[in-house]
Motif scaffolding. Structure first.
Motif, PDB file in Angstrom:
ATOM      1  N   SER A   1       0.825  -1.207   0.000  1.00 18.90           N
ATOM      2  CA  SER A   1       0.000   0.000   0.000  1.00 18.90           C
ATOM      3  C   SER A   1       0.862   1.261   0.000  1.00 18.90           C
ATOM      4  O   SER A   1       2.050   1.249   0.355  1.00 18.90           O
ATOM      5  CB  SER A   1      -0.928   0.008   1.215  1.00 18.90           C
ATOM      6  N   ASP A   2       0.234   2.359  -0.409  1.00 16.11           N
ATOM      7  CA  ASP A   2       0.922   3.659  -0.400  1.00 16.11           C
ATOM      8  C   ASP A   2       1.268   4.094   1.014  1.00 16.11           C
ATOM      9  O   ASP A   2       2.294   4.756   1.235  1.00 16.11           O
ATOM     10  CB  ASP A   2       0.032   4.716  -1.059  1.00 16.11           C
ATOM     11  N   ARG A   3       0.425   3.759   1.975  1.00 16.61           N
ATOM     12  CA  ARG A   3       0.674   4.161   3.360  1.00 16.61           C
ATOM     13  C   ARG A   3       1.967   3.550   3.885  1.00 16.61           C
ATOM     14  O   ARG A   3       2.767   4.231   4.542  1.00 16.61           O
ATOM     15  CB  ARG A   3      -0.502   3.733   4.237  1.00 16.61           C
ATOM     16  N   THR A   4       2.191   2.268   3.593  1.00 12.34           N
ATOM     17  CA  THR A   4       3.427   1.621   4.035  1.00 12.34           C
ATOM     18  C   THR A   4       4.633   2.215   3.312  1.00 12.34           C
ATOM     19  O   THR A   4       5.689   2.435   3.923  1.00 12.34           O
ATOM     20  CB  THR A   4       3.342   0.108   3.779  1.00 12.34           C
ATOM     21  N   ALA A   5       4.491   2.475   2.018  1.00 11.55           N
ATOM     22  CA  ALA A   5       5.608   3.063   1.269  1.00 11.55           C
ATOM     23  C   ALA A   5       5.956   4.449   1.805  1.00 11.55           C
ATOM     24  O   ALA A   5       7.135   4.799   1.931  1.00 11.55           O
ATOM     25  CB  ALA A   5       5.244   3.125  -0.210  1.00 11.55           C
ATOM     26  N   LYS A   6       4.954   5.245   2.133  1.00 15.09           N
ATOM     27  CA  LYS A   6       5.214   6.567   2.711  1.00 15.09           C
ATOM     28  C   LYS A   6       5.881   6.446   4.074  1.00 15.09           C
ATOM     29  O   LYS A   6       6.743   7.257   4.428  1.00 15.09           O
ATOM     30  CB  LYS A   6       3.916   7.353   2.818  1.00 15.09           C
ATOM     31  N   ALA A   7       5.476   5.424   4.844  1.00 10.84           N
ATOM     32  CA  ALA A   7       6.123   5.203   6.136  1.00 10.84           C
ATOM     33  C   ALA A   7       7.586   4.835   5.958  1.00 10.84           C
ATOM     34  O   ALA A   7       8.444   5.239   6.760  1.00 10.84           O
ATOM     35  CB  ALA A   7       5.379   4.101   6.900  1.00 10.84           C
ATOM     36  N   VAL A   8       7.907   4.080   4.883  1.00  7.50           N
ATOM     37  CA  VAL A   8       9.306   3.749   4.597  1.00  7.50           C
ATOM     38  C   VAL A   8      10.098   5.010   4.267  1.00  7.50           C
ATOM     39  O   VAL A   8      11.241   5.186   4.714  1.00  7.50           O
ATOM     40  CB  VAL A   8       9.365   2.730   3.436  1.00  7.50           C
ATOM     41  N   VAL A   9       9.497   5.888   3.481  1.00  5.00           N
ATOM     42  CA  VAL A   9      10.176   7.146   3.136  1.00  5.00           C
ATOM     43  C   VAL A   9      10.496   7.937   4.399  1.00  5.00           C
ATOM     44  O   VAL A   9      11.594   8.502   4.558  1.00  5.00           O
ATOM     45  CB  VAL A   9       9.299   7.970   2.176  1.00  5.00           C
ATOM     46  N   LYS A  10       9.575   7.966   5.324  1.00  5.75           N
ATOM     47  CA  LYS A  10       9.807   8.712   6.574  1.00  5.75           C
ATOM     48  C   LYS A  10      10.836   8.015   7.453  1.00  5.75           C
ATOM     49  O   LYS A  10      11.641   8.671   8.112  1.00  5.75           O
ATOM     50  CB  LYS A  10       8.486   8.885   7.320  1.00  5.75           C
ATOM     51  N   LEU A  11      10.800   6.659   7.476  1.00  7.31           N
ATOM     52  CA  LEU A  11      11.771   5.935   8.287  1.00  7.31           C
ATOM     53  C   LEU A  11      13.195   6.162   7.790  1.00  7.31           C
ATOM     54  O   LEU A  11      14.133   6.332   8.582  1.00  7.31           O
ATOM     55  CB  LEU A  11      11.450   4.439   8.291  1.00  7.31           C
ATOM     56  N   LEU A  12      13.358   6.145   6.459  1.00  5.14           N
ATOM     57  CA  LEU A  12      14.694   6.339   5.875  1.00  5.14           C
ATOM     58  C   LEU A  12      15.055   7.813   5.703  1.00  5.14           C
ATOM     59  O   LEU A  12      16.175   8.122   5.275  1.00  5.14           O
ATOM     60  CB  LEU A  12      14.767   5.636   4.515  1.00  5.14           C
ATOM     61  N   ARG A  13      14.108   8.712   5.988  1.00  2.00           N
ATOM     62  CA  ARG A  13      14.319  10.160   5.857  1.00  2.00           C
ATOM     63  C   ARG A  13      14.775  10.537   4.449  1.00  2.00           C
ATOM     64  O   ARG A  13      15.643  11.398   4.257  1.00  2.00           O
ATOM     65  CB  ARG A  13      15.351  10.642   6.884  1.00  2.00           C
ATOM     66  N   MET A  14      14.195   9.859   3.482  1.00  5.61           N
ATOM     67  CA  MET A  14      14.558  10.135   2.101  1.00  5.61           C
ATOM     68  C   MET A  14      14.062  11.505   1.662  1.00  5.61           C
ATOM     69  O   MET A  14      14.687  12.147   0.788  1.00  5.61           O
ATOM     70  CB  MET A  14      13.966   9.053   1.188  1.00  5.61           C
ATOM     71  N   ASP A  15      12.949  11.979   2.220  1.00  6.59           N
ATOM     72  CA  ASP A  15      12.414  13.281   1.833  1.00  6.59           C
ATOM     73  C   ASP A  15      13.250  14.440   2.352  1.00  6.59           C
ATOM     74  O   ASP A  15      13.008  15.592   1.983  1.00  6.59           O
ATOM     75  CB  ASP A  15      10.975  13.421   2.321  1.00  6.59           C
ATOM     76  N   GLN A  16      14.228  14.142   3.221  1.00 10.48           N
ATOM     77  CA  GLN A  16      15.096  15.193   3.757  1.00 10.48           C
ATOM     78  C   GLN A  16      16.442  15.277   3.045  1.00 10.48           C
ATOM     79  O   GLN A  16      17.271  16.103   3.394  1.00 10.48           O
ATOM     80  CB  GLN A  16      15.324  14.962   5.262  1.00 10.48           C
ATOM     81  N   SER A  17      16.662  14.395   2.074  1.00 12.51           N
ATOM     82  CA  SER A  17      17.936  14.382   1.367  1.00 12.51           C
ATOM     83  C   SER A  17      17.939  15.458   0.276  1.00 12.51           C
ATOM     84  O   SER A  17      17.031  15.486  -0.579  1.00 12.51           O
ATOM     85  CB  SER A  17      18.172  13.004   0.745  1.00 12.51           C
ATOM     86  N   PRO A  18      18.930  16.341   0.252  1.00  5.84           N
ATOM     87  CA  PRO A  18      18.990  17.376  -0.795  1.00  5.84           C
ATOM     88  C   PRO A  18      19.124  16.770  -2.188  1.00  5.84           C
ATOM     89  O   PRO A  18      18.541  17.296  -3.147  1.00  5.84           O
ATOM     90  CB  PRO A  18      20.220  18.198  -0.412  1.00  5.84           C
ATOM     91  N   ALA A  19      19.890  15.664  -2.307  1.00  8.90           N
ATOM     92  CA  ALA A  19      20.077  15.058  -3.624  1.00  8.90           C
ATOM     93  C   ALA A  19      18.760  14.506  -4.153  1.00  8.90           C
ATOM     94  O   ALA A  19      18.421  14.679  -5.337  1.00  8.90           O
ATOM     95  CB  ALA A  19      21.130  13.944  -3.539  1.00  8.90           C
ATOM     96  N   ILE A  20      18.001  13.866  -3.285  1.00  4.92           N
ATOM     97  CA  ILE A  20      16.707  13.318  -3.714  1.00  4.92           C
ATOM     98  C   ILE A  20      15.734  14.447  -4.034  1.00  4.92           C
ATOM     99  O   ILE A  20      14.941  14.351  -4.993  1.00  4.92           O
ATOM    100  CB  ILE A  20      16.148  12.385  -2.624  1.00  4.92           C
TER     101      ILE A  20
END
Length: 467
Positions: A78-97
């Motif tokens: 599900s999208d909810r689990t994928a979004k939780a993964v993004v938050k766990l890995l802090r991918m949305d905070q990476s300048p390169a990403i």
């Protein structure tokens, strides 16, 4: 097209088919070697569907349903689990990403949705066929990143599953808390109504008071019955014409003594009249004494009959008093009975409110505990580790597939060329093309030469053997 025609076409154009096969295999090998290597990391989670709930101690029937494991796989994807993964890995905070997102989407939409979509494309979730183990595989160019994402998906799945259980529990807890407060208010109002009613009517113990008044009513009724019997008896004696037949008169010792004396004096007087005569002083004295005794008897009889009248009047009066007291006591008992019924209604209201309050309080406590639990029936069985061998591209498998596809493609190219430039390969082709019977067939010179050579060699071998 017959099998013979097909084989003749392949023999005639085998070079084209072989060239197509070689080009296909060569292209596949080159592309497989040029493709970037990808690594697949897998984490395994186990879903416990047989253990009872830790809070309620009950088996959840939903876990035993056939679609339960399919639902768990959908949750992982599900999208909810994928979004939780993004938050766990802090991918949305990476300048390169963030820079990659800007270049890919021109800043449109949400970056977390874009990242979740990218992660889902490389995710592969497979349930075990005969167990409750789910494999979570992620494929990426970096083995360490692939392992981190696989582990993050496993942890995010546990967190999402726990949130899905806790969200309804929190709603239930809030609902039952509100219902508990309402039930408590209702119970307090019912208790206040009972207390106010008791104070208004001066009731301390309704049952004891009702029992006392009922006993008093029964006692008054018994007294009235007794008095009524006495009144009836006195009335019958009062109406009796002969006073000497009244039981009290007949049972009076004084009356009986006077009667005995009168009988004795009468006998004495009779004897005196016979022996002495009527004018004898002793006879006169006996008559005077007898008259006195009769007067005493009459006076005593009147006294007894007068007492019967008095008793009748007193009994009548007492009967009226008891009837009034009985009526008043009946009214009082009826009032008390009504009060007791109203008290019972108020008590039943209290009991009902008490049961409702206890039930709501118990459910509220259970829901509160369930909303605060951090236990789930899912656990990580095998965490993912960075793979040392790449999973893609599979060069050997690709070569085998290319050989199969190249063979089909080569045969197809040969057939297309043959159909584009049809030639006569056999006598059957002439029959189909001209619709005329074949009278004879001449083999090719190469075939005849080969046949003659084979015959010469056979004869030479035979002559040598005879020599």
């Amino acid at each position: 097209m017959t099998l013979q025609q097909f084989l003749l076409i392949l023999r005639a154009r085998y070079k084209v088919a072989l060239l197509t096969l070689l080009l296909t295999v060569a292209t596949t090998v080159v592309v497989s070697l040029l493709l970037p290597r990808q690594y697949t990391a897998g984490a395994a989670v186990v879903v416990d569907v047989k253990s009872p709930d830790a809070v309620s101690g009950l088996m959840l029937q939903g876990m035993m349903a056939p679609g339960y494991m399919a639902t768990q796989i959908d949750i992982i994807n599900s999208d909810r689990t994928a979004k939780a993964v993004v938050k766990l890995l802090r991918m949305d905070q990476s300048p390169a990403i963030q820079q990659q997102w800007q270049e890919a989407t021109q800043g449109k939409g949400q970056m977390i949705d874009w990242l979740a979509n990218l992660l889902q494309k490389n995710l592969d979730v497979k349930p075990s066929r005969e167990s409750n183990v789910i494999s979570i595989n992620y494929t990426g160019t970096d083995p360490d990143f692939a392992a981190d994402v696989a582990n993050a998906f496993a942890q995010a799945y546990i967190n999402v599953n726990l949130d899905l259980r806790l969200a309804p529990a929190r709603q239930y807890a809030a609902f039952f808390d509100e219902q508990t407060r309402a039930a408590r208010t209702k119970l307090e109002k019912a208790q206040q109504a009972l207390s106010a009613y008791q104070q208004k009517n001066g009731i301390t113990s309704a049952d004891d008071r009702f029992d006392f008044e009922s006993a008093k009513l029964n006692e008054t009724s018994s007294q009235l019955t007794g008095i009524q019997g006495q009144t009836t008896d006195s009335q019958s004696k009062r109406q009796n014409a002969k006073a000497d037949t009244v039981a009290e008169v007949m049972q009076s010792p004084l009356v009986n003594g006077l009667k005995a004396d009168i009988a004795r004096f009468e006998a004495k007087l009779t004897e005196s009249n016979i022996n002495l005569g009527k004018n004898h002083p002793q006879t006169l004295r006996s008559e005077a004494e007898l008259a006195t005794l009769k007067a005493q008897l009459e006076a005593e009889t009147r006294k007894i009959t007068s007492s019967i009248e008095t008793t009748y009047q007193v009994s009548k009066q007492r009967e009226q008093q008891l009837q009034g007291a009985l009526g008043a006591q009946k009214a009082r008992v009826l009032v008390l009975n009504k009060q007791r019924d109203e008290l019972n209604v108020l008590r039943r209201d209290i009991e009902s409110a008490q049961r409702t309050f206890e039930a709501m309080s118990q459910r509220a406590s259970q829901s509160s505990i369930e909303s605060q639990t951090n236990q789930t029936n899912i656990a990580v069985l095998n965490p993912a580790s960075a793979p040392s061998v790449h999973s893609k591209p599979r060069v050997l498998l690709n070569i085998l597939v290319s050989i199969f596809l190249g063979t089909l493609l080569g045969v197809g190219v040969a057939l297309m060329l043959e159909l584009a430039n049809r030639r006569v390969r056999s006598a059957q082709d002439l029959v189909e093309a001209l619709d005329l019977p074949v009278l004879g067939a001449i083999s090719s010179a190469a075939g005849m030469l080969q046949h003659a050579t084979q015959n010469t060699l056979a004869k030479t071998a035979t002559t040598g053997a005879h020599a």
